[in-house]
Scaffold this motif. Structure first.
Motif, PDB file in Angstrom:
ATOM      1  N   ALA A   7       0.839  -1.203   0.000  1.00 37.32           N
ATOM      2  CA  ALA A   7       0.000   0.000   0.000  1.00 37.32           C
ATOM      3  C   ALA A   7       0.872   1.249   0.000  1.00 37.32           C
ATOM      4  CB  ALA A   7      -0.926  -0.004   1.207  1.00 37.32           C
ATOM      5  N   VAL A  12      -1.574   3.884  -1.975  1.00 36.34           N
ATOM      6  CA  VAL A  12      -3.006   3.689  -1.708  1.00 36.34           C
ATOM      7  C   VAL A  12      -3.193   3.364  -0.233  1.00 36.34           C
ATOM      8  CG1 VAL A  12      -3.497   2.897  -4.066  1.00 36.34           C
ATOM      9  CG2 VAL A  12      -2.988   1.214  -2.302  1.00 36.34           C
ATOM     10  N   HIS A  13      -4.411   3.476   0.228  1.00 39.01           N
ATOM     11  CA  HIS A  13      -4.719   3.167   1.625  1.00 39.01           C
ATOM     12  C   HIS A  13      -4.593   1.655   1.836  1.00 39.01           C
ATOM     13  CE1 HIS A  13      -6.914   2.910   5.410  1.00 39.01           C
ATOM     14  NE2 HIS A  13      -6.650   4.206   5.539  1.00 39.01           N
ATOM     15  N   THR A  16      -7.410  -0.574   0.866  1.00 38.47           N
ATOM     16  CA  THR A  16      -7.591  -0.861  -0.566  1.00 38.47           C
ATOM     17  C   THR A  16      -6.940  -2.191  -0.910  1.00 38.47           C
ATOM     18  OG1 THR A  16      -7.626   1.497  -1.085  1.00 38.47           O
ATOM     19  CG2 THR A  16      -7.132  -0.015  -2.900  1.00 38.47           C
ATOM     20  N   CYS A  28     -12.537  -3.086  -9.365  1.00 32.98           N
ATOM     21  CA  CYS A  28     -11.455  -2.222  -8.908  1.00 32.98           C
ATOM     22  C   CYS A  28     -11.112  -1.270 -10.045  1.00 32.98           C
ATOM     23  CB  CYS A  28     -10.247  -3.066  -8.526  1.00 32.98           C
ATOM     24  SG  CYS A  28      -8.915  -2.096  -7.804  1.00 32.98           S
ATOM     25  N   ASN A  29     -10.907  -0.033  -9.713  1.00 34.41           N
ATOM     26  CA  ASN A  29     -10.534   0.981 -10.677  1.00 34.41           C
ATOM     27  C   ASN A  29      -9.232   0.571 -11.369  1.00 34.41           C
ATOM     28  OD1 ASN A  29      -9.022   3.418 -11.486  1.00 34.41           O
ATOM     29  ND2 ASN A  29     -10.803   4.490 -10.670  1.00 34.41           N
ATOM     30  N   ASN A  31      -6.938   2.399 -12.658  1.00 32.96           N
ATOM     31  CA  ASN A  31      -5.807   3.204 -12.179  1.00 32.96           C
ATOM     32  C   ASN A  31      -5.264   2.651 -10.865  1.00 32.96           C
ATOM     33  OD1 ASN A  31      -5.899   4.973 -14.335  1.00 32.96           O
ATOM     34  ND2 ASN A  31      -7.260   6.389 -13.303  1.00 32.96           N
ATOM     35  N   THR A  32      -6.166   2.228  -9.981  1.00 39.31           N
ATOM     36  CA  THR A  32      -5.749   1.635  -8.714  1.00 39.31           C
ATOM     37  C   THR A  32      -4.978   0.349  -8.963  1.00 39.31           C
ATOM     38  OG1 THR A  32      -7.659   2.596  -7.581  1.00 39.31           O
ATOM     39  CG2 THR A  32      -6.543   0.758  -6.478  1.00 39.31           C
ATOM     40  N   ILE A  36      -0.911  -0.523  -8.101  1.00 42.87           N
ATOM     41  CA  ILE A  36      -0.582  -1.713  -7.304  1.00 42.87           C
ATOM     42  C   ILE A  36       0.351  -2.631  -8.093  1.00 42.87           C
ATOM     43  CG2 ILE A  36      -1.517  -3.817  -6.265  1.00 42.87           C
ATOM     44  CD1 ILE A  36      -4.049  -2.143  -5.583  1.00 42.87           C
TER      45      ILE A  36
END
Length: 61
Positions: A7, A12-13, A16, A28-29, A31-32, A36
């Motif tokens: 993370a 990211v948090h 997530t 899940c997006n 971009n996310t 990752i």
């Protein structure tokens, strides 16, 4: 690598990462996922170039 470290590297948090790992979300997006995957040292194309993502392996409702 711990989920917390991933993370941190991905920016990211931590929740997530937990949600993705434990499939607590149906979507899940992109971009996310990209940040990752990059934090794991892979390209997005490398990540998705797996038989797991072949259409015939998708579960349909």
């Amino acid at each position: 690598m711990t989920q917390y470290r991933l993370a941190f590297l991905a920016g990211v948090h931590p929740s997530t990462i937990t949600n993705v790992v434990h499939a607590k979300t149906k979507a899940c997006n992109l971009n996310t996922m990209a940040v990752i995957v990059c934090a794991l040292g892979m390209s997005v194309s490398e990540f998705f170039d797996d038989p797991l993502f072949d259409y015939e392996n998708f579960e349909t409702e």
